[in-house]
Design a protein around this motif. Structure first.
Motif, PDB file in Angstrom:
ATOM      1  N   PHE A   5     -12.097 -32.154 -46.151  1.00  0.00           N
ATOM      2  CA  PHE A   5     -12.736 -32.579 -44.907  1.00  0.00           C
ATOM      3  C   PHE A   5     -14.254 -32.485 -44.969  1.00  0.00           C
ATOM      4  O   PHE A   5     -14.967 -33.335 -44.442  1.00  0.00           O
ATOM      5  N   GLU A   6     -14.753 -31.455 -45.633  1.00  0.00           N
ATOM      6  CA  GLU A   6     -16.203 -31.317 -45.806  1.00  0.00           C
ATOM      7  C   GLU A   6     -16.772 -32.503 -46.597  1.00  0.00           C
ATOM      8  O   GLU A   6     -17.788 -33.094 -46.220  1.00  0.00           O
ATOM      9  N   SER A   7     -16.100 -32.845 -47.668  1.00  0.00           N
ATOM     10  CA  SER A   7     -16.543 -33.976 -48.493  1.00  0.00           C
ATOM     11  C   SER A   7     -16.462 -35.286 -47.722  1.00  0.00           C
ATOM     12  O   SER A   7     -17.367 -36.128 -47.813  1.00  0.00           O
ATOM     13  N   LEU A   8     -15.411 -35.449 -46.942  1.00  0.00           N
ATOM     14  CA  LEU A   8     -15.245 -36.671 -46.152  1.00  0.00           C
ATOM     15  C   LEU A   8     -16.358 -36.794 -45.113  1.00  0.00           C
ATOM     16  O   LEU A   8     -16.959 -37.858 -44.958  1.00  0.00           O
ATOM     17  N   GLU A   9     -16.666 -35.709 -44.441  1.00  0.00           N
ATOM     18  CA  GLU A   9     -17.756 -35.727 -43.458  1.00  0.00           C
ATOM     19  C   GLU A   9     -19.093 -36.067 -44.131  1.00  0.00           C
ATOM     20  O   GLU A   9     -19.878 -36.841 -43.594  1.00  0.00           O
ATOM     21  N   ASN A  10     -19.336 -35.495 -45.295  1.00  0.00           N
ATOM     22  CA  ASN A  10     -20.589 -35.766 -46.009  1.00  0.00           C
ATOM     23  C   ASN A  10     -20.712 -37.239 -46.401  1.00  0.00           C
ATOM     24  O   ASN A  10     -21.779 -37.845 -46.235  1.00  0.00           O
ATOM     25  N   LEU A  11     -19.635 -37.810 -46.940  1.00  0.00           N
ATOM     26  CA  LEU A  11     -19.678 -39.222 -47.329  1.00  0.00           C
ATOM     27  C   LEU A  11     -19.861 -40.136 -46.120  1.00  0.00           C
ATOM     28  O   LEU A  11     -20.602 -41.113 -46.176  1.00  0.00           O
ATOM     29  N   GLN A  12     -19.201 -39.801 -45.034  1.00  0.00           N
ATOM     30  CA  GLN A  12     -19.354 -40.606 -43.830  1.00  0.00           C
ATOM     31  C   GLN A  12     -20.769 -40.515 -43.277  1.00  0.00           C
ATOM     32  O   GLN A  12     -21.317 -41.524 -42.812  1.00  0.00           O
ATOM     33  N   ALA A  13     -21.341 -39.332 -43.317  1.00  0.00           N
ATOM     34  CA  ALA A  13     -22.711 -39.163 -42.816  1.00  0.00           C
ATOM     35  C   ALA A  13     -23.685 -39.986 -43.651  1.00  0.00           C
ATOM     36  O   ALA A  13     -24.628 -40.579 -43.124  1.00  0.00           O
TER      37      ALA A  13
END
Length: 83
Positions: A5-13
């Motif tokens: 989830f952390e990685s997903l949030e970073n890529l989306q940001a």
């Protein structure tokens, strides 16, 4: 799960949501999970929706519910526990 989830949030940001699951697929591949575990994680993502922004919000909330419920989803959590 937190790492996912952390990685997903970073890529989306950084890149936004393309209204597909390309970020989720990229993260799962980068994690180097065995095929069975990668498939399980991808199936798990479908609880949240069919694009990265829905997965990030809905699946994370669903995951917290499963974790808070004793004996529910134990096998899935065992499979998907990564550091």
């Amino acid at each position: 799960m937190e790492r996912f989830f952390e990685s997903l949030e970073n890529l989306q940001a950084e890149h936004g949501c393309f209204h597909d699951i390309r970020h989720s697929l990229h993260i799962i591949q980068a994690m180097g999970l065995p095929e069975e575990e990668a498939d399980s994680l991808l199936d798990w993502c479908e609880h949240g929706g069919y694009c990265d922004c829905e997965i990030a919000s809905n699946t994370y909330e669903y995951c917290k519910t499963i974790v808070a419920t004793p004996n529910l989803g134990i096998r899935l959590l065992d499979i998907l526990t990564f550091s």
